[in-house]
Design a protein around this motif. Structure first.
Motif, PDB file in Angstrom:
ATOM      1  N   THR A 176       0.851  -1.190   0.000  1.00 31.59           N
ATOM      2  CA  THR A 176       0.000   0.000   0.000  1.00 31.59           C
ATOM      3  C   THR A 176       0.885   1.238   0.000  1.00 31.59           C
ATOM      4  N   GLU A 177       0.699   2.084  -1.003  1.00 31.13           N
ATOM      5  CA  GLU A 177       1.464   3.321  -1.106  1.00 31.13           C
ATOM      6  C   GLU A 177       0.511   4.478  -1.362  1.00 31.13           C
ATOM      7  N   GLY A 192      -1.962   5.309   0.312  1.00 25.70           N
ATOM      8  CA  GLY A 192      -3.318   4.875   0.601  1.00 25.70           C
ATOM      9  C   GLY A 192      -3.922   3.893  -0.382  1.00 25.70           C
ATOM     10  N   LYS A 193      -3.186   3.491  -1.424  1.00 28.44           N
ATOM     11  CA  LYS A 193      -3.727   2.596  -2.446  1.00 28.44           C
ATOM     12  C   LYS A 193      -2.729   1.492  -2.787  1.00 28.44           C
ATOM     13  N   GLU A 194      -3.269   0.330  -3.196  1.00 31.78           N
ATOM     14  CA  GLU A 194      -2.404  -0.745  -3.680  1.00 31.78           C
ATOM     15  C   GLU A 194      -1.834  -0.414  -5.056  1.00 31.78           C
ATOM     16  N   LEU A 195      -2.605   0.316  -5.847  1.00 32.53           N
ATOM     17  CA  LEU A 195      -2.207   0.617  -7.215  1.00 32.53           C
ATOM     18  C   LEU A 195      -2.830   1.946  -7.622  1.00 32.53           C
ATOM     19  N   HIS A 196      -2.040   2.769  -8.290  1.00 32.52           N
ATOM     20  CA  HIS A 196      -2.538   4.043  -8.805  1.00 32.52           C
ATOM     21  C   HIS A 196      -2.653   3.923 -10.319  1.00 32.52           C
ATOM     22  N   PHE A 197      -3.800   4.345 -10.858  1.00 33.70           N
ATOM     23  CA  PHE A 197      -4.097   4.135 -12.273  1.00 33.70           C
ATOM     24  C   PHE A 197      -4.490   5.467 -12.901  1.00 33.70           C
ATOM     25  N   ILE A 198      -3.754   5.849 -13.925  1.00 40.45           N
ATOM     26  CA  ILE A 198      -3.953   7.123 -14.620  1.00 40.45           C
ATOM     27  C   ILE A 198      -4.213   6.842 -16.094  1.00 40.45           C
ATOM     28  N   VAL A 199      -5.157   7.575 -16.681  1.00 43.11           N
ATOM     29  CA  VAL A 199      -5.371   7.528 -18.128  1.00 43.11           C
ATOM     30  C   VAL A 199      -5.269   8.950 -18.650  1.00 43.11           C
ATOM     31  N   ALA A 200      -4.473   9.142 -19.700  1.00 41.71           N
ATOM     32  CA  ALA A 200      -4.322  10.464 -20.314  1.00 41.71           C
ATOM     33  C   ALA A 200      -4.358  10.322 -21.821  1.00 41.71           C
ATOM     34  N   SER A 201      -4.931  11.312 -22.476  1.00 43.90           N
ATOM     35  CA  SER A 201      -4.926  11.313 -23.937  1.00 43.90           C
ATOM     36  C   SER A 201      -3.535  11.682 -24.433  1.00 43.90           C
ATOM     37  N   ARG A 202      -3.218  11.252 -25.633  1.00 43.47           N
ATOM     38  CA  ARG A 202      -1.897  11.504 -26.200  1.00 43.47           C
ATOM     39  C   ARG A 202      -1.609  12.990 -26.363  1.00 43.47           C
ATOM     40  N   ASP A 203      -2.655  13.802 -26.552  1.00 45.21           N
ATOM     41  CA  ASP A 203      -2.432  15.245 -26.669  1.00 45.21           C
ATOM     42  C   ASP A 203      -2.499  15.948 -25.310  1.00 45.21           C
ATOM     43  N   GLU A 244      -8.084  19.092   2.600  1.00 49.38           N
ATOM     44  CA  GLU A 244      -8.269  17.789   3.243  1.00 49.38           C
ATOM     45  C   GLU A 244      -7.281  16.777   2.682  1.00 49.38           C
ATOM     46  N   PRO A 245      -6.811  15.836   3.519  1.00 49.91           N
ATOM     47  CA  PRO A 245      -5.849  14.840   3.027  1.00 49.91           C
ATOM     48  C   PRO A 245      -6.434  14.025   1.874  1.00 49.91           C
ATOM     49  N   TYR A 246      -5.596  13.796   0.872  1.00 46.10           N
ATOM     50  CA  TYR A 246      -5.977  12.982  -0.277  1.00 46.10           C
ATOM     51  C   TYR A 246      -4.790  12.113  -0.644  1.00 46.10           C
ATOM     52  N   LEU A 247      -4.987  10.806  -0.615  1.00 46.49           N
ATOM     53  CA  LEU A 247      -3.915   9.845  -0.886  1.00 46.49           C
ATOM     54  C   LEU A 247      -2.700  10.095   0.003  1.00 46.49           C
ATOM     55  N   GLY A 248      -2.985  10.373   1.270  1.00 44.59           N
ATOM     56  CA  GLY A 248      -1.928  10.497   2.256  1.00 44.59           C
ATOM     57  C   GLY A 248      -1.232  11.839   2.305  1.00 44.59           C
ATOM     58  N   ALA A 249      -1.698  12.824   1.555  1.00 41.61           N
ATOM     59  CA  ALA A 249      -1.067  14.152   1.558  1.00 41.61           C
ATOM     60  C   ALA A 249      -2.135  15.191   1.249  1.00 41.61           C
ATOM     61  N   TYR A 250      -1.740  16.469   1.273  1.00 42.71           N
ATOM     62  CA  TYR A 250      -2.695  17.541   0.990  1.00 42.71           C
ATOM     63  C   TYR A 250      -2.751  17.885  -0.500  1.00 42.71           C
ATOM     64  N   GLY A 251      -2.147  17.062  -1.303  1.00 46.36           N
ATOM     65  CA  GLY A 251      -2.225  17.202  -2.746  1.00 46.36           C
ATOM     66  C   GLY A 251      -1.509  16.042  -3.407  1.00 46.36           C
ATOM     67  N   VAL A 310       6.539  12.256  -8.539  1.00 45.03           N
ATOM     68  CA  VAL A 310       6.572  13.546  -7.856  1.00 45.03           C
ATOM     69  C   VAL A 310       6.236  13.299  -6.394  1.00 45.03           C
ATOM     70  N   HIS A 311       7.093  13.745  -5.515  1.00 44.90           N
ATOM     71  CA  HIS A 311       6.954  13.401  -4.103  1.00 44.90           C
ATOM     72  C   HIS A 311       6.445  14.583  -3.294  1.00 44.90           C
ATOM     73  N   PRO A 312       5.348  14.406  -2.522  1.00 46.34           N
ATOM     74  CA  PRO A 312       4.846  15.509  -1.695  1.00 46.34           C
ATOM     75  C   PRO A 312       5.804  15.806  -0.547  1.00 46.34           C
ATOM     76  N   ASN A 313       5.927  17.078  -0.221  1.00 42.98           N
ATOM     77  CA  ASN A 313       6.740  17.495   0.912  1.00 42.98           C
ATOM     78  C   ASN A 313       5.855  17.734   2.125  1.00 42.98           C
ATOM     79  N   GLU A 314       6.484  17.858   3.275  1.00 40.12           N
ATOM     80  CA  GLU A 314       5.730  18.108   4.501  1.00 40.12           C
ATOM     81  C   GLU A 314       5.044  19.470   4.411  1.00 40.12           C
TER      82      GLU A 314
END
Length: 324
Positions: A109-110, A112-123, A228-235, A250-254
């Motif tokens: 778990t990283e 807050g999730k086992e897996l993060h899944f993103i979909v983006a268009s080529r443009d 509000e916290p989201y996925l273990g951070a504020y962004g 990209v790693h969130p800072n404190e």
């Protein structure tokens, strides 16, 4: 021609052939070297001072900062059961397979999730941060709304629950059939709108070394101090390189709970990148999108040039870019 002359001529021809082959090899460089991007962030930052990527160890570290460029890596493969989907509401199904072709069913778990899944268009006009559900057999599924025909890329970011296993980001092509006209990359800008919220971007996205990106959230001219916290951070920030959609870690800072959120990121190369900030306020996740340019020496261009614009992501009909 006598025998001695024939042997001498043959040896000379061999030498010329090997000399030509050596010249081609040294001129072209290693097979499989990455091509230059025309136009994708979640990969580990490259060490400070990373090199050019042309054969030196520091350059190799810089190239490795880009993730999601391969469908298979470190013995794991992203398998899309639905590599083609119709425009509009649909369902994506996929799995992660190990080197023996078995579906992976155990993950660390990283954020807050086992897996993060993103979909983006080529443009890079459409961005979806999805939250799939895993069945007992290792098959993942998630609803998705892809508004237009064209080429897309799906990213799976995960760490198998295996001792010593590191995080892996895999990418696979996804298509929506139909007539397709790519959108131009939105202009560089230092501010973006997200459903009534204003987000300002500062800091640097550096090529080859870690830099800090600072984003400040406000609404109606007032700073938002209770994110509000989201996925273990504020962004949560995703950065994709224009062209090949290289995916950067990209790693969130404190800090927190607002109005500022800070991240550390490294661009693997100079060029244009699209940043997507997910933040949660009043129980809802919203997404602000930016176009930035990372220079060879570091500073991200966030709107001081002639191409500065509004920063609004108007090409995506679903403003928050999320499915839950």
């Amino acid at each position: 021609m006598n025998t001695g002359v024939r042997i001498t001529a043959y040896a000379a021809a061999l030498a010329a052939a090997f000399g030509a082959a050596y010249g081609v090899g040294t001129g072209v460089g290693p097979v499989g070297a990455p091509e230059k991007s025309e136009h994708a962030a979640h990969a580990e930052p490259a060490p400070s001072g990373a090199g050019s990527g042309r054969g030196d160890p520091e350059g190799a570290a810089q190239v490795s900062a880009a993730g999601g460029l391969q469908v298979s890596e470190d013995g794991y493969t992203l398998v899309l059961d639905t590599p083609r989907i119709e425009a509009g509401q649909g369902e994506l199904k996929f799995s992660i397979e190990d080197a023996e072709g078995r579906k992976v069913t155990a993950y660390k778990t990283e954020h807050g999730k086992e897996l993060h899944f993103i979909v983006a268009s080529r443009d890079l006009a459409v961005y979806r941060h999805l939250h799939p559900v895993r069945a007992a057999d290792g098959t993942w599924s998630t609803p998705v709304d892809l508004p237009a025909a064209g080429g897309y890329k799906a990213f799976a970011d995960f760490a198998p629950a295996v001792e010593g296993a590191k995080g892996v980001t895999l990418g696979a092509d996804l298509s929506v059939p139909g007539a397709y006209a790519p959108n131009p990359l939105p202009p560089v800008a230092a501010t973006a709108e997200a459903e009534g919220y204003q987000v300002a971007l500062g800091g640097t996205l550096d090529a080859g070394k870690a830099g800090e990106l600072k984003l400040t959230v406000s609404k109606d001219g007032e700073p938002v101090t209770n994110l509000e916290p989201y996925l273990g951070a504020y962004g949560h920030l995703v950065a994709l390189r224009d062209g090949d959609l290289a995916y950067l870690h990209v790693h969130p800072n404190e800090g927190g709970p607002g109005p500022g959120v800070s991240f550390t990121a490294t661009a693997p190369s100079a060029g244009a990148y699209r940043l997507f900030l997910d933040f949660q306020h009043e129980g809802k996740v919203r997404t602000a999108a930016f176009t930035v340019r990372a220079g060879g020496s570091g500073a991200a261009d966030t709107g001081s040039g002639a191409n500065a614009g509004s920063g609004a992501d108007t090409a995506t009909p679903e403003p928050d870019g999320h499915s839950h």
